[in-house]
Every structure is written in C-alpha cells, then in structure tokens.
Write an enzyme that holds these catalytic residues in place. Structure first.
Site, PDB file in Angstrom:
ATOM      1  N   THR A  57      -3.016  30.575  66.595  1.00 38.48           N
ATOM      2  CA  THR A  57      -3.431  30.514  65.331  1.00 38.48           C
ATOM      3  C   THR A  57      -4.998  30.105  65.435  1.00 38.48           C
ATOM      4  O   THR A  57      -5.565  29.863  64.512  1.00 38.48           O
ATOM      5  CB  THR A  57      -2.543  29.561  64.536  1.00 38.48           C
ATOM      6  OG1 THR A  57      -2.696  28.290  65.357  1.00 38.48           O
ATOM      7  CG2 THR A  57      -1.337  30.059  64.290  1.00 38.48           C
ATOM      8  N   LYS A  62      -6.525  24.883  51.733  1.00 39.45           N
ATOM      9  CA  LYS A  62      -5.467  25.380  52.615  1.00 39.45           C
ATOM     10  C   LYS A  62      -4.573  24.375  53.237  1.00 39.45           C
ATOM     11  O   LYS A  62      -4.873  23.651  53.661  1.00 39.45           O
ATOM     12  CB  LYS A  62      -6.501  25.987  53.834  1.00 39.45           C
ATOM     13  CG  LYS A  62      -7.430  26.868  53.455  1.00 39.45           C
ATOM     14  CD  LYS A  62      -8.324  27.406  54.391  1.00 39.45           C
ATOM     15  CE  LYS A  62      -9.012  26.221  55.085  1.00 39.45           C
ATOM     16  NZ  LYS A  62     -10.039  27.025  56.047  1.00 39.45           N
ATOM     17  N   GLY A  91      -8.663  30.269  64.985  1.00 39.43           N
ATOM     18  CA  GLY A  91      -9.427  31.085  64.103  1.00 39.43           C
ATOM     19  C   GLY A  91      -9.037  31.490  62.454  1.00 39.43           C
ATOM     20  O   GLY A  91      -9.607  32.214  61.910  1.00 39.43           O
ATOM     21  N   THR A  92      -8.002  31.007  62.310  1.00 38.75           N
ATOM     22  CA  THR A  92      -7.333  31.059  60.973  1.00 38.75           C
ATOM     23  C   THR A  92      -8.380  30.816  59.784  1.00 38.75           C
ATOM     24  O   THR A  92      -8.349  31.590  59.039  1.00 38.75           O
ATOM     25  CB  THR A  92      -6.302  30.349  60.632  1.00 38.75           C
ATOM     26  OG1 THR A  92      -6.351  29.087  61.164  1.00 38.75           O
ATOM     27  CG2 THR A  92      -4.735  30.792  61.591  1.00 38.75           C
ATOM     28  N   GLY A  93      -9.000  29.707  59.799  1.00 37.26           N
ATOM     29  CA  GLY A  93      -9.789  29.251  58.733  1.00 37.26           C
ATOM     30  C   GLY A  93     -11.119  30.061  58.681  1.00 37.26           C
ATOM     31  O   GLY A  93     -11.501  30.774  57.645  1.00 37.26           O
ATOM     32  N   CYS A  94     -11.749  30.385  59.686  1.00 38.31           N
ATOM     33  CA  CYS A  94     -12.807  31.494  59.623  1.00 38.31           C
ATOM     34  C   CYS A  94     -12.570  32.881  59.334  1.00 38.31           C
ATOM     35  O   CYS A  94     -13.319  33.409  58.641  1.00 38.31           O
ATOM     36  CB  CYS A  94     -13.494  31.525  61.195  1.00 38.31           C
ATOM     37  SG  CYS A  94     -13.840  29.968  62.066  1.00 38.31           S
TER      38      CYS A  94
HETATM   39  N1  LIG Z   1       1.823  29.310  60.691  1.00 37.18           N
HETATM   40  C1  LIG Z   1       1.096  29.854  59.795  1.00 37.18           C
HETATM   41  N2  LIG Z   1       2.009  30.897  59.178  1.00 37.18           N
HETATM   42  C2  LIG Z   1       1.469  31.434  58.135  1.00 37.18           C
HETATM   43  N3  LIG Z   1       0.112  31.243  57.593  1.00 37.18           N
HETATM   44  C3  LIG Z   1      -0.615  30.136  58.034  1.00 37.18           C
HETATM   45  C4  LIG Z   1      -0.264  29.548  59.339  1.00 37.18           C
HETATM   46  N4  LIG Z   1      -0.785  28.502  59.738  1.00 37.18           N
HETATM   47  C5  LIG Z   1      -2.114  28.619  58.878  1.00 37.18           C
HETATM   48  N5  LIG Z   1      -1.849  29.422  57.901  1.00 37.18           N
HETATM   49  C6  LIG Z   1      -2.727  30.107  56.831  1.00 37.18           C
HETATM   50  O1  LIG Z   1      -3.966  30.346  57.381  1.00 37.18           O
HETATM   51  C7  LIG Z   1      -4.996  30.023  56.496  1.00 37.18           C
HETATM   52  C8  LIG Z   1      -5.891  29.081  56.891  1.00 37.18           C
HETATM   53  O2  LIG Z   1      -5.502  27.880  56.842  1.00 37.18           O
HETATM   54  P1  LIG Z   1      -5.422  26.673  58.165  1.00 37.18           P
HETATM   55  O3  LIG Z   1      -5.009  27.026  59.286  1.00 37.18           O
HETATM   56  O4  LIG Z   1      -5.148  25.379  57.072  1.00 37.18           O
HETATM   57  O5  LIG Z   1      -7.340  26.612  58.069  1.00 37.18           O
HETATM   58  P2  LIG Z   1      -8.081  25.975  59.318  1.00 37.18           P
HETATM   59  O6  LIG Z   1      -8.193  27.307  60.390  1.00 37.18           O
HETATM   60  O7  LIG Z   1      -9.389  25.784  58.654  1.00 37.18           O
HETATM   61  O8  LIG Z   1      -7.482  24.906  59.892  1.00 37.18           O
HETATM   62  C9  LIG Z   1      -4.320  29.449  55.253  1.00 37.18           C
HETATM   63  O9  LIG Z   1      -4.026  30.747  54.295  1.00 37.18           O
HETATM   64  C10 LIG Z   1      -2.907  28.982  55.725  1.00 37.18           C
HETATM   65  O10 LIG Z   1      -1.926  28.898  54.652  1.00 37.18           O
HETATM   66  C1  LIG Z   2     -17.874  27.790  66.591  1.00 40.65           C
HETATM   67  C2  LIG Z   2     -16.608  27.535  65.888  1.00 40.65           C
HETATM   68  N1  LIG Z   2     -16.393  27.568  64.533  1.00 40.65           N
HETATM   69  C3  LIG Z   2     -15.459  27.086  63.938  1.00 40.65           C
HETATM   70  C4  LIG Z   2     -14.127  26.820  64.606  1.00 40.65           C
HETATM   71  C5  LIG Z   2     -13.105  26.395  63.894  1.00 40.65           C
HETATM   72  O1  LIG Z   2     -12.456  27.675  63.422  1.00 40.65           O
HETATM   73  P1  LIG Z   2     -11.104  27.792  62.679  1.00 40.65           P
HETATM   74  O2  LIG Z   2     -11.068  28.970  62.130  1.00 40.65           O
HETATM   75  O3  LIG Z   2     -10.897  26.566  61.810  1.00 40.65           O
HETATM   76  O4  LIG Z   2     -10.014  27.880  63.694  1.00 40.65           O
HETATM   77  P2  LIG Z   2      -9.479  26.540  64.825  1.00 40.65           P
HETATM   78  O5  LIG Z   2     -10.634  26.368  65.634  1.00 40.65           O
HETATM   79  O6  LIG Z   2      -9.262  25.440  64.079  1.00 40.65           O
HETATM   80  O7  LIG Z   2      -8.402  27.276  65.295  1.00 40.65           O
HETATM   81  C6  LIG Z   2     -14.408  26.662  65.770  1.00 40.65           C
HETATM   82  N2  LIG Z   2     -13.245  26.502  66.532  1.00 40.65           N
HETATM   83  N3  LIG Z   2     -15.458  27.328  66.608  1.00 40.65           N
END
Ligand SMILES: Nc1ncnc2c1ncn2[C@@H]1O[C@H](COP(=O)(O)OP(=O)(O)O)[C@@H](O)[C@H]1O
Ligand SMILES: Cc1ncc(COP(=O)(O)OP(=O)(O)O)c(N)n1
Length: 279
Positions: A218, A179, A220-223
């Site tokens: 943003t 990602k 929770g994007t990864g979950c």
């Molecule tokens: N500002 C943004 N605009 C559009 N897509 C985004 C943005 N930030 C993250 N993404 C997308 O959200 C998804 C989760 O990625 P990321 O944020 O790197 O994960 P995590 O939450 O695990 O850190 C990926 O598909 C990434 O390309």
């Molecule tokens: C309980 C819990 N699990 C996972 C995460 C990380 O979530 P993610 O979707 O990567 O989003 P961010 O926290 O990085 O915004 C979490 N925060 N809590």
C-alpha cells in the site's frame, strides 16, 4: 499535414521525490498519466527511499522551489495544483505564498510521516501548515495520524471522523477529506470491513466506502489519492465528483499492488492498463 492537437488539462505536483517510485512525485506523475492529464512537478526534497523505509532526505533551497513553480505556472499554466512533502516551515510558507497567486484549485496532502514512521515534515513546520497552507486549500486530505498531529483530535472510530473534519476545517480549507485508511478494521460499526473516508465542507457530507483490501503493498496510497483528486478537478469535476473517481482509482491501485524489495510494495498506478483493468 497540419492539425490542431487537443491539449490535456495540466496538473502540477509540488512534492518530494521517492527514489523507489511508489510515493511522492513519482506516484503523482504516474497517477496523472493514468488519468489522462499532463503532469508537471516542482521538487521540494529528494529522499533515498525504498520498500523498507526512508534512508535519507535532502531539502531543496527555497529559491529552487520558487523558480520551478514560476517556470511552470508562468509559461504553461495549471488547471490544478497538488502539494505533498514540503519538509520545512520555510518551504511550506513559500509554497503557500506561490499558491495564493495561482488561479487553480489546490489539493493539499499535509504529508507528515511515511508508512514506515519516517518523518517527512519538521515538527517546527506544523504551525505553518495550519496557518498558511490549509487556508489556501480547496481540499485538504489528511490521514488519521496527520489529523492528530495538526489538530490534537485522535480518531479511532467513524463517529469521531466528523469531529476531526470540523477541527481541520477550522483552519480554512474549503473541503476536507479525512482518510480512514488507518482506522482499525472493526471501528465504530458492525462489519467494519471497509476503508471509509469522510469528505465535507462543513455542511455537505459524503461518506466514501470501499472494501478494505488485505494487501501489504500500500505504499503511496495518500499521494495517489490526492493526485487523482487534482486530476479530476483539472478536468472540471466538482470536488465530490473528483473525490469519488479518485477513491475508485486508488482502490483499484491498492487491489493491484505488488511486492517489490523486502518490505511494503507500491500500489499499481497502471492497473487500468493491465489485462482486465478496463482501459
Ligand atoms: N487496505 C486498504 N484497502 C482499501 N482502501 C484503503 C486501504 N488502505 C488505505 N485505503 C484508502 O486509501 C486512501 C489513502 O488513505 P491512507 O492510506 O489513510 O492515506 P496515507 O497514505 O496518507 O496514509 C483512502 O481512500 C483510504 O481509505
Ligand atoms: C517523498 C514522499 N512523499 C510522500 C510520502 C508519503 O506517501 P503516502 O502516499 O502517504 O504513502 P506512504 O509512504 O505512507 O506509504 C513518501 N513516502 N515519500
């Protein structure tokens, strides 16, 4: 009056609770509802968490995690499993063992650190993630910080994403989705205004691109992305199809993210049900 009701595909999330409702189990179940599958949960840890960060975290005993998993899988059954925060080496290894006995695709989100920089996985668990959890994954979905933690490969341009993918694949997942959400906006390409992810199994390669949205909210994007992939797999989509539909869903959720509390607000899991959302 009697009739046979259609049973939706069932998806199990094995993850931590986020009291603020933006990430973790809460994000997973909301995503699953929005995507039309029946969501179920095995809670591994409870966090006290809000828009400002993680104020506390408590792991559940390994027997409580095993019991939840067996209750769900042995009676209800699952068409896909997603893992998120697993907190410790003991929980990582117990969950990997449970998954090995389950006949369903598995999306492993190797959650390491939250967006606020709070650790959600003990340093001592990294080796168990590499050697026990990644080998049982159908798709692993590390972000760039998790790639660096797990493989030592630091990515700051698109061209380095291939090297990162190869390093993760060497631990045994069938597919990896690197990602690029954390990639600097101008990395490695002219007009780097896109959020770029790389999906590959080592031979087949898919670049997923969406406009990089200028949103602060943003959380929770990864979950959300990983749960959406699991939902697609449970519906019978191939891995590339499930990842493409999940990317479209998470992009819509980021676009509709909203302010809550004093910090980083959540993405909107219900964006498709809002006016103009297309549901
Ligand atoms: N500002 C943004 N605009 C559009 N897509 C985004 C943005 N930030 C993250 N993404 C997308 O959200 C998804 C989760 O990625 P990321 O944020 O790197 O994960 P995590 O939450 O695990 O850190 C990926 O598909 C990434 O390309
Ligand atoms: C309980 C819990 N699990 C996972 C995460 C990380 O979530 P993610 O979707 O990567 O989003 P961010 O926290 O990085 O915004 C979490 N925060 N809590």
């Amino acid at each position: 009056m009697s009739g046979v009701r259609a049973v939706p595909p069932r998806v199990l999330t094995v993850a931590g609770s986020d009291s603020g409702g933006g990430a973790g189990i809460q994000a997973d179940l909301k995503t699953m509802l929005a995507l039309g599958v029946h969501g179920m949960s095995v809670i591994t840890a409870v966090t006290a968490q809000n828009s400002l960060g993680v104020q506390g975290a408590w792991e559940l005993p390994v027997e409580a995690v095993r019991a939840q998993y067996r209750s769900v899988v042995d009676d209800i059954g699952v068409q896909a499993v997603k893992t998120g925060m697993l907190a410790s080496a003991e929980l990582v290894e117990a969950v990997a063992e449970l998954i090995m006995d389950t006949d369903a695709p598995v999306v492993v989100d190797p959650v390491g650190v939250s967006k606020h920089g709070d650790s959600l996985l003990a340093e001592s668990a990294l080796d168990s993630v590499r050697t026990k959890l990644l080998p049982v994954a159908t798709v692993a979905t590390p972000n760039l910080d998790e790639v660096a933690q797990l493989t030592g490969v630091h990515v700051d341009s698109e061209s380095q994403m291939r090297r990162a993918a190869a390093a993760v694949l060497s631990y045994g997942p069938r597919w990896v989705l690197i990602k690029g959400g954390h990639l600097p906006a101008d990395a490695g390409r002219v007009g780097g205004d896109q959020a770029v992810d790389l999906l590959t199994d080592g031979s087949d390669e898919h670049w997923l691109r969406a406009p990089r949205l200028d949103s602060r909210h943003t959380h929770g994007t990864g979950c959300t992305l990983a749960s959406a992939i699991a939902s697609g797999l449970a519906k019978g989509q191939t891995v590339p199809e499930a990842v493409a539909t999940a990317k479209e869903y998470v992009t819509g959720a980021i676009a509709a993210g909203f302010p809550l509390g004093g910090g980083i607000g959540p993405v909107d899991h219900g964006w498709r049900f809002r006016p103009g959302g297309g549901a």
